[in-house]
Scaffold this motif. Structure first.
Motif, PDB file in Angstrom:
ATOM      1  N   GLU A 152      -2.324  10.444   3.056  1.00  0.00           N
ATOM      2  CA  GLU A 152      -3.473  11.336   2.905  1.00  0.00           C
ATOM      3  C   GLU A 152      -2.985  12.779   3.068  1.00  0.00           C
ATOM      4  O   GLU A 152      -1.851  13.035   3.475  1.00  0.00           O
ATOM      5  CB  GLU A 152      -4.545  11.004   3.955  1.00  0.00           C
ATOM      6  N   ARG A 156      -6.282   2.601   1.823  1.00  0.00           N
ATOM      7  CA  ARG A 156      -7.171   2.120   0.757  1.00  0.00           C
ATOM      8  C   ARG A 156      -6.399   1.669  -0.470  1.00  0.00           C
ATOM      9  O   ARG A 156      -6.782   0.704  -1.126  1.00  0.00           O
ATOM     10  CB  ARG A 156      -8.158   3.215   0.358  1.00  0.00           C
ATOM     11  N   SER A 173      -2.404   6.266   3.909  1.00  0.00           N
ATOM     12  CA  SER A 173      -3.565   5.805   3.154  1.00  0.00           C
ATOM     13  C   SER A 173      -3.643   4.291   3.279  1.00  0.00           C
ATOM     14  O   SER A 173      -2.676   3.579   2.978  1.00  0.00           O
ATOM     15  CB  SER A 173      -3.448   6.204   1.682  1.00  0.00           C
ATOM     16  N   GLU A 180      -9.702   5.706  -9.336  1.00  0.00           N
ATOM     17  CA  GLU A 180      -8.683   4.702  -9.633  1.00  0.00           C
ATOM     18  C   GLU A 180      -9.258   3.302  -9.546  1.00  0.00           C
ATOM     19  O   GLU A 180      -8.914   2.417 -10.347  1.00  0.00           O
ATOM     20  CB  GLU A 180      -7.514   4.869  -8.675  1.00  0.00           C
ATOM     21  N   SER A 215      -8.151   5.661  -5.037  1.00  0.00           N
ATOM     22  CA  SER A 215      -9.336   6.501  -4.968  1.00  0.00           C
ATOM     23  C   SER A 215     -10.485   5.817  -5.698  1.00  0.00           C
ATOM     24  O   SER A 215     -10.308   4.781  -6.355  1.00  0.00           O
ATOM     25  CB  SER A 215      -9.053   7.860  -5.609  1.00  0.00           C
TER      26      SER A 215
END
Length: 562
Positions: free
Chosen positions: A259, A267, A265, A273, A270
């Motif tokens: 991040e 996840r 990150s 994405e 995004s």
């Protein structure tokens, strides 16, 4: 558009619609309603008005669909373009490779080797100008290398000082199920776990990592992982390089996404994405860490170097080779030495796979270990979205002006474990991986999916039927790959393994010996080692029981999961 639900073809009525002959232009209207409606033309105007409204509404919805589809197409094009990643030729290799500390305690008075491990949170400088919150074992990020010898009795005191419940799984170790460190051996924050077992398997490069159900990906991403090296009389007399950190060097390869504030990150994609289909494998990072070092180099002082390589990434597959195209020798896979070294120029490693290779060097060299675009066996667009077009420079080797001679790579390696062979009439099982399910079911901590007799060798046909990459791992044992896609396996896959890549749509047949340790109530795991898939439920459980007691063994974990 001529056959519409309302029977509409435009504003102008056909002649037979005006007279009511043929078709269904007019509905029957009561006489009183016709009288109050007035003469014919106003009624036709009302029908035309309704038709115009329907067409306008339909046109608006169609236009919205076109706009939405167009927006999706634009978003997909942008995401697809940006998912091609390469660091080839861009790194300076400014940081000396960190080598994990070797933790090799003495035996106690009873002959037991005890490892003291403490998981805790900290911060690490992984990026040039930011501090990253990390987790580690006996340190802020990653953990020490453990080493033991076949026949040793070992004990571990694992102290969980992390802010979440976790576990510590001994990946590739042959040991009783209650000591395995899977999701049933959860250790709460502030808790302590003390597994004990006897090392009873050939020399191998194993590893440890968290295995809490539903959170493995996050815990591994934050940094809890390390190697566990096993030795025996054959490995010690093999003639292979064996000075830890000098000519016998561990490489834990992991990709990470960060991040803006420097944190990891978790996840993997995004929102934009995700709309384009990114993230189905979990996190695919754009920064590579080797032993927790970004942009690393390794000073080389010997002519031969043995690299013990772990793909410790959550989902990324690597295709390893040297940038000058030189050959190297594969001498071991996950579960032990090969009977003879295999000369290669490229080596594909899926998540959790390991390999030991011996690389030759000359004085005053600079050569880079690179991951080339791996052949994942997937088509457009997933080839790019799943990392199949990515290239990463991993590590630069810097050799000294004079190199110490370390002999030649042995032509044969004694003590290599024999391939597992299934007897005639062996039990066959089929495991279909799709989405986040195995055989149509997601993981249930209380359900025992398979009960097998101890010591039996079974044939497992494993197939990914959803067109996505998978990496299949079995706890508590080591298997042989019998065939892949119906074809004989290449030399590089002929050693004993505990994890194997599944090319989409191909059946990989495994000869799997069941563990000798019996426990009808505590299961081992089999699962996809793409960690997001595992966390979402692509995992099953099997217990091992005394032969002949399979039918009476429980199919539920008694009293709920541990």
């Amino acid at each position: 558009m001529s056959d519409t639900p309302l029977g509409l073809s435009g504003d102008r009525a056909r002649p037979d619609e005006q007279t009511g002959k043929g078709g269904q232009a007019e509905e029957a209207v009561p006489a009183t309603a016709r009288a109050s409606a007035g003469p014919g033309p106003p009624a036709r105007r009302r029908r035309r008005t309704i038709r115009r409204r329907v067409l306008v509404t339909a046109g608006s919805l169609l236009g919205l669909g076109v706009v939405t589809g167009g927006a999706y197409g634009v978003n997909f094009a942008v995401v697809y373009r940006n998912r091609h990643r390469s660091t080839a030729g861009t790194l300076d290799f400014t940081n000396r490779l960190a080598v994990p500390r070797l933790l090799e305690p003495d035996r106690d008075a009873r002959g037991v080797r005890t490892f003291e491990l403490k998981a805790r949170a900290g911060t690490s400088r992984l990026l040039p100008d930011k501090r990253t919150p990390t987790w580690g074992v006996n340190g802020p990020f990653l953990g020490p290398t453990l080493r033991a010898r076949r026949g040793d009795r070992v004990a571990v005191t694992f102290d969980n000082r992390l802010p979440e419940t976790t576990t510590l799984h001994w990946h590739g170790m042959h040991l009783p199920a209650p000591m395995d460190g899977g999701p049933h051996q959860a250790v709460p924050t502030g808790g302590r776990w003390r597994p004990r077992w006897r090392i009873d398997q050939p020399a191998a490069t194993l590893w440890y990592h968290p295995h809490p159900h539903g959170a493995t990906s996050d815990h591994v991403t934050r940094g809890v992982a390390g190697l566990f090296l096993l030795e025996d009389e054959h490995s010690e007399a093999s003639g292979l390089p064996h000075t830890y950190g000098v000519d016998d060097v561990p490489l834990i390869i992991q990709d990470r996404a960060f991040e803006d504030d420097g944190s990891f990150s978790l996840r993997g994609a995004s929102f934009a994405e995700s709309l384009a289909g990114v993230g189905s494998l979990g996190v695919l990072g754009d920064t590579i860490l080797v032993n927790g070092t970004r942009d690393p180099h390794l000073p080389v002082s010997t002519r031969l170097v043995r690299l013990r390589i772990l793909n410790g990434s959550n989902a990324r597959v690597y295709d390893l080779g040297l940038t000058d195209g030189r050959a190297f020798h594969l001498v071991a896979q996950e579960a032990g030495l090969l009977s003879a070294p295999v000369r290669l120029r490229r080596l594909r490693l899926a998540p959790a796979e390991r390999a030991e290779i011996v690389v030759p060097f000359e004085p005053d060299e600079r050569v880079v270990l690179r991951s080339y675009p791996p052949d994942l066996g997937v088509d457009f667009p997933n080839r790019r979205l799943d990392g199949g077009e990515d290239t990463f420079d991993l590590l630069q080797f810097r050799t000294a002006a004079t190199l110490r001679e370390t002999g030649e790579v042995p032509a044969r390696l004694s003590g290599a474990p024999e391939a597992v062979r299934a007897p005639r009439g062996a039990r066959r099982r089929r495991f279909e991986l799709s989405g986040v399910q195995i055989n149509g079911s997601t993981m249930d901590m209380n359900r025992i999916d398979v009960v097998a007799p101890a010591g039996a060798v079974e044939l497992w046909d494993v197939i990914g039927i959803d067109g996505r990459p998978h990496s299949f791992h079995v706890h508590g044992t080591s298997f042989s790959v019998v065939s892949s896609g119906g074809r004989p396996v290449p030399e590089r896959l002929r050693g004993l393994k505990d994890t194997v890549y599944l090319p989409p749509g191909e059946t990989v047949r495994l000869a799997v010996p069941m563990p000798e340790h019996t426990d009808p109530t505590t299961p081992y795991m089999y699962h996809c080692h793409m960690l997001w898939h595992e966390d979402q439920g692509m995992m099953g459980q099997f217990t091992v029981v005394r032969p002949g007691t399979e039918r009476s063994a429980p199919r539920q974990v008694p009293g709920g999961h541990h």
